[in-house]
Every structure is written in C-alpha cells, then in structure tokens.
Motif scaffolding. Structure first.
Motif, PDB file in Angstrom:
ATOM      1  N   PRO A 225       5.755  -0.958 -16.254  1.00  0.00           N
ATOM      2  CA  PRO A 225       6.628  -1.722 -15.697  1.00  0.00           C
ATOM      3  C   PRO A 225       6.537  -2.775 -14.582  1.00  0.00           C
ATOM      4  CG  PRO A 225       7.467   0.592 -16.078  1.00  0.00           C
ATOM      5  CD  PRO A 225       6.181   0.444 -16.063  1.00  0.00           C
ATOM      6  N   TYR A 226       6.904  -3.996 -14.474  1.00  0.00           N
ATOM      7  CA  TYR A 226       6.680  -5.088 -13.512  1.00  0.00           C
ATOM      8  C   TYR A 226       7.371  -4.541 -12.323  1.00  0.00           C
ATOM      9  CZ  TYR A 226       6.631  -9.427 -11.067  1.00  0.00           C
ATOM     10  OH  TYR A 226       6.336 -10.344 -10.114  1.00  0.00           O
ATOM     11  N   VAL A 227       6.221  -4.712 -11.186  1.00  0.00           N
ATOM     12  CA  VAL A 227       6.769  -4.366  -9.876  1.00  0.00           C
ATOM     13  C   VAL A 227       7.148  -5.749  -9.130  1.00  0.00           C
ATOM     14  CG1 VAL A 227       6.381  -3.054  -7.593  1.00  0.00           C
ATOM     15  CG2 VAL A 227       5.855  -2.164  -9.790  1.00  0.00           C
ATOM     16  N   LEU A 228       8.165  -5.933  -8.730  1.00  0.00           N
ATOM     17  CA  LEU A 228       8.633  -7.265  -7.929  1.00  0.00           C
ATOM     18  C   LEU A 228       8.251  -7.005  -6.487  1.00  0.00           C
ATOM     19  CD1 LEU A 228       9.790  -9.835  -7.985  1.00  0.00           C
ATOM     20  CD2 LEU A 228      12.092  -8.819  -7.389  1.00  0.00           C
ATOM     21  N   GLU A 229       7.571  -8.059  -6.088  1.00  0.00           N
ATOM     22  CA  GLU A 229       7.151  -8.038  -4.378  1.00  0.00           C
ATOM     23  C   GLU A 229       6.372  -6.759  -4.211  1.00  0.00           C
ATOM     24  OE1 GLU A 229      10.595  -9.104  -2.145  1.00  0.00           O
ATOM     25  OE2 GLU A 229      10.283 -11.037  -3.046  1.00  0.00           O
ATOM     26  N   HIS A 230       5.260  -6.235  -5.130  1.00  0.00           N
ATOM     27  CA  HIS A 230       4.420  -5.159  -4.665  1.00  0.00           C
ATOM     28  C   HIS A 230       4.038  -4.970  -3.322  1.00  0.00           C
ATOM     29  CE1 HIS A 230       0.275  -6.853  -4.769  1.00  0.00           C
ATOM     30  NE2 HIS A 230       0.798  -7.736  -5.787  1.00  0.00           N
ATOM     31  N   TRP A 231       3.589  -6.255  -2.605  1.00  0.00           N
ATOM     32  CA  TRP A 231       2.934  -6.303  -1.249  1.00  0.00           C
ATOM     33  C   TRP A 231       3.826  -5.968  -0.382  1.00  0.00           C
ATOM     34  CZ3 TRP A 231       4.069 -10.457  -4.270  1.00  0.00           C
ATOM     35  CH2 TRP A 231       5.203 -11.228  -4.007  1.00  0.00           C
ATOM     36  N   LYS A 232       5.167  -5.601  -0.415  1.00  0.00           N
ATOM     37  CA  LYS A 232       6.011  -5.050   0.511  1.00  0.00           C
ATOM     38  C   LYS A 232       6.247  -3.588   0.416  1.00  0.00           C
ATOM     39  CE  LYS A 232       8.884  -9.371   0.743  1.00  0.00           C
ATOM     40  NZ  LYS A 232      10.302  -9.652   0.682  1.00  0.00           N
ATOM     41  N   MET A 233       5.656  -2.819  -0.569  1.00  0.00           N
ATOM     42  CA  MET A 233       5.818  -1.507  -0.596  1.00  0.00           C
ATOM     43  C   MET A 233       4.589  -0.852   0.152  1.00  0.00           C
ATOM     44  SD  MET A 233       7.297  -1.095  -4.604  1.00  0.00           S
ATOM     45  CE  MET A 233       8.730  -2.109  -4.989  1.00  0.00           C
ATOM     46  N   GLN A 234       4.932   0.434   0.282  1.00  0.00           N
ATOM     47  CA  GLN A 234       3.888   1.437   0.913  1.00  0.00           C
ATOM     48  C   GLN A 234       2.806   1.831  -0.166  1.00  0.00           C
ATOM     49  OE1 GLN A 234       3.271   1.866   4.118  1.00  0.00           O
ATOM     50  NE2 GLN A 234       5.089   0.641   4.878  1.00  0.00           N
ATOM     51  N   SER A 235       1.743   2.035   0.060  1.00  0.00           N
ATOM     52  CA  SER A 235       0.727   2.405  -0.869  1.00  0.00           C
ATOM     53  C   SER A 235      -0.259   3.322  -0.379  1.00  0.00           C
ATOM     54  CB  SER A 235       0.046   1.226  -1.536  1.00  0.00           C
ATOM     55  OG  SER A 235      -0.813   1.561  -2.369  1.00  0.00           O
ATOM     56  N   GLU A 236      -0.967   4.158  -1.213  1.00  0.00           N
ATOM     57  CA  GLU A 236      -1.883   5.125  -0.656  1.00  0.00           C
ATOM     58  C   GLU A 236      -3.600   4.464  -0.751  1.00  0.00           C
ATOM     59  OE1 GLU A 236      -1.562   8.506  -2.830  1.00  0.00           O
ATOM     60  OE2 GLU A 236       0.464   8.984  -2.096  1.00  0.00           O
ATOM     61  N   PRO A 237      -4.232   4.852  -0.034  1.00  0.00           N
ATOM     62  CA  PRO A 237      -5.663   4.417  -0.169  1.00  0.00           C
ATOM     63  C   PRO A 237      -6.083   4.822  -1.476  1.00  0.00           C
ATOM     64  CG  PRO A 237      -5.606   6.046   1.588  1.00  0.00           C
ATOM     65  CD  PRO A 237      -4.138   5.689   1.278  1.00  0.00           C
ATOM     66  N   LEU A 238      -6.993   4.089  -1.980  1.00  0.00           N
ATOM     67  CA  LEU A 238      -7.781   4.301  -3.189  1.00  0.00           C
ATOM     68  C   LEU A 238      -8.981   5.163  -3.099  1.00  0.00           C
ATOM     69  CD1 LEU A 238      -8.083   4.122  -6.063  1.00  0.00           C
ATOM     70  CD2 LEU A 238      -9.385   1.792  -5.701  1.00  0.00           C
ATOM     71  N   LEU A 239      -9.734   4.852  -1.839  1.00  0.00           N
ATOM     72  CA  LEU A 239     -10.832   5.597  -1.428  1.00  0.00           C
ATOM     73  C   LEU A 239     -10.787   6.611  -0.309  1.00  0.00           C
ATOM     74  CD1 LEU A 239     -13.472   2.692  -1.815  1.00  0.00           C
ATOM     75  CD2 LEU A 239     -12.623   4.302  -3.691  1.00  0.00           C
ATOM     76  N   ASP A 240     -11.490   7.845  -0.370  1.00  0.00           N
ATOM     77  CA  ASP A 240     -11.419   8.579   0.695  1.00  0.00           C
ATOM     78  C   ASP A 240     -12.288   8.061   1.832  1.00  0.00           C
ATOM     79  OD1 ASP A 240      -9.803  10.181  -0.587  1.00  0.00           O
ATOM     80  OD2 ASP A 240     -11.501  11.356  -1.380  1.00  0.00           O
ATOM     81  N   VAL A 241     -13.584   7.160   1.702  1.00  0.00           N
ATOM     82  CA  VAL A 241     -14.221   6.770   2.540  1.00  0.00           C
ATOM     83  C   VAL A 241     -13.432   5.331   3.156  1.00  0.00           C
ATOM     84  CG1 VAL A 241     -16.425   7.450   1.690  1.00  0.00           C
ATOM     85  CG2 VAL A 241     -15.579   5.455   0.903  1.00  0.00           C
ATOM     86  N   GLY A 242     -13.997   5.124   4.228  1.00  0.00           N
ATOM     87  CA  GLY A 242     -13.275   3.603   4.825  1.00  0.00           C
ATOM     88  C   GLY A 242     -13.927   2.328   4.292  1.00  0.00           C
ATOM     89  N   SER A 243     -13.215   1.355   4.561  1.00  0.00           N
ATOM     90  CA  SER A 243     -13.790   0.011   4.200  1.00  0.00           C
ATOM     91  C   SER A 243     -15.230  -0.476   4.213  1.00  0.00           C
ATOM     92  CB  SER A 243     -12.813  -1.018   4.610  1.00  0.00           C
ATOM     93  OG  SER A 243     -12.958  -1.190   5.882  1.00  0.00           O
ATOM     94  N   PRO A 244     -15.805  -1.459   3.736  1.00  0.00           N
ATOM     95  CA  PRO A 244     -17.010  -1.599   4.179  1.00  0.00           C
ATOM     96  C   PRO A 244     -17.367  -2.159   5.368  1.00  0.00           C
ATOM     97  CG  PRO A 244     -16.082  -3.190   2.304  1.00  0.00           C
ATOM     98  CD  PRO A 244     -15.175  -2.030   2.507  1.00  0.00           C
ATOM     99  N   GLU A 245     -18.155  -1.805   6.176  1.00  0.00           N
ATOM    100  CA  GLU A 245     -18.418  -2.331   7.610  1.00  0.00           C
ATOM    101  C   GLU A 245     -18.747  -3.772   7.749  1.00  0.00           C
ATOM    102  OE1 GLU A 245     -21.046   0.238   9.403  1.00  0.00           O
ATOM    103  OE2 GLU A 245     -19.787   2.255   9.099  1.00  0.00           O
ATOM    104  N   LYS A 246     -18.209  -4.306   8.615  1.00  0.00           N
ATOM    105  CA  LYS A 246     -18.591  -5.968   8.938  1.00  0.00           C
ATOM    106  C   LYS A 246     -19.749  -6.015   9.724  1.00  0.00           C
ATOM    107  CE  LYS A 246     -13.868  -7.681   9.206  1.00  0.00           C
ATOM    108  NZ  LYS A 246     -12.975  -8.417  10.305  1.00  0.00           N
TER     109      LYS A 246
END
Length: 248
Positions: A225-246
């Motif tokens: 199903p299409y989700v309208l304005e998905h960026w406004k919804m809360q979401s869970e992280p996909l990975l347990d590790v953190g994001s790539p380091e700068k």
C-alpha cells in the motif's frame, strides 16, 4: 498650569519635527504642448490651459537601483568567502550584510584590510559559497530508496544516486559512502526502516543523508500500500551499527 501646558505642547512639537525623514519623490515631466516663443524684447505670450498638461517621463521611486559592491568580512553562506567582492541588490546588502557587520563598502582600504592571509588561504573550510547550503538541504530530507520486491539485490552507490536524481540532486557514485554493513533483499522486515550514508561535496564538505527503504513490485497485485508523506512518520533504524563515520 497654563505655562505647563504650553511647555508640553512645545516639547511635543519639537519631538515631532525631529522624526521627519527625507522622502525622495522626484518625477521627471515634459509638456505635452510646447508654448509658443515670443520675439526679443517683447512681452511673453500668455500660456493657455493646455500648456499645463504634462506627461510623465520617469518616476524615480520605481526606477531600479544599481547593484552595490561590498567586501565580505567573513564567510557568508550563499554569497561568498572572506575578502570576496560581491555585487548584489541594495536591499539585500543593507539588511543582510552591512547591518549585521558581515561586509563593508568596497574601497581600496577595505579590500586590503579584509583580504585573506596566507594561513587563511591554506586552511580551506568551504569549497564554495553554496556548498554548505547543499549540505543543509541534504541533511533535512528523508530520501526514499525504492528497491525491487521480486528480484534479489544488494544495495550499491548507484541506487542512492538514482534516488537522489529523483529528488532533484545530481551526485556521482564516488561521492557516496554506504554503511559498512551489507544491505540486501528483498526483505519485508526492512520495509520503511532507515539507514544513513555520507555524501561528499567537492571533496571537502560532507553531509549525513537519511535514507528510508521501500519495496516495489512490477506486478500491481503484489505492490505494498502507498504511504502518503512517509517522511513525516516515525521509523526504526535498519542497522544496529551506526552510520558511516565522517572523515576528520
């Protein structure tokens, strides 16, 4: 009592007169009908009512003002770096540059005063005037990364490149740094979960881009199903590790 009233009125008039400001309302006109000339040493002919009809040549209130040139004292996002001579509209220069003290009028003395030193030239902090603005825009969006629901896949930089192009950003694959952990699918447990990647701009600035994974099927009956304005919804992280380091 009468004396106090008179003094109060005089003070009020004095304060009111001090609030008067000059108003530049200059209109350039020309006569629609030129009056006839008269002979030398003769009395001028009387002017008729039509001689007092004028045509507007120029209204200085609506005349476009020329750009102003100023010297920047420091880096200004979207304008330039320290020591740059920029030419911009007077309204912007007065309110955004001169009043906050970010720039000075262009003179030979100010150009020499605010020029970059050798140490400042070697320590480059900004690759361009608009690079930081791009970083701010990338870090405020949630990028939808649409992957195939029917065929196996492994997330690669070109997937992020294609998703950025849909969002209006053009980026090379070598500027995209994915998380160290491998992301593969299809896996509906990863649907609408977030991960982060690093976008490098002009080999200097770096932005942390928030991405959200979505599955798509070419078969209409298998589509989610299409989700309208998905960026406004809360979401869970996909990975347990953190994001790539700068990089430092």
């Amino acid at each position: 009592m009468l004396k106090n009233i008179c003094v109060t009125q005089l003070n009020f008039l004095k304060s009111a007169s001090s609030l008067q400001q000059q108003v530049r309302t200059t209109f350039i006109l020309k006569r629609k009908y030129e009056p006839l000339l008269h002979k030398t040493n003769e009395r001028p002919r009387p002017m008729r009512p039509k001689h007092f009809i004028y045509e507007l040549v120029e209204d200085t209130q609506v005349k476009k003002r020329p750009n102003m040139e100023v010297v920047l004292k420091t880096f200004v996002e979207g304008v330039g770096d320290k020591g740059d001579v920029v030419s911009m509209k007077p309204h912007f220069v007065y309110n955004k540059l001169l009043l906050p003290g970010l720039a000075a009028y262009k003179t030979p003395e100010n150009i020499a005063k605010y020029a970059k030193t050798d140490a400042e030239k070697s320590a480059v902090k900004h690759s361009s005037a608009y690079a930081q603005r791009t970083v701010n825009m990338l870090e405020t969006i949630v990028l939808a990364v649409v992957m195939n629901k029917d065929e196996p896949w492994v997330l690669e930089p070109w997937h992020i490149k294609a998703s950025l192009r849909k969002a209006g950003f053009h980026c090379k694959e070598e500027c995209i740094t994915l998380p160290k952990e491998r992301i593969e699918g299809p896996d509906l447990k990863k649907e609408s979960k977030d991960f982060q990647c690093i976008i490098t701009i002009n080999k200097l600035e770096q932005a942390t881009l928030k991405c959200r994974l979505h599955h798509w099927s070419t078969d209409p009956s298998e589509r989610l199903p299409y989700v309208l304005e998905h960026w406004k919804m809360q979401s869970e992280p996909l990975l347990d590790v953190g994001s790539p380091e700068k990089r430092p």
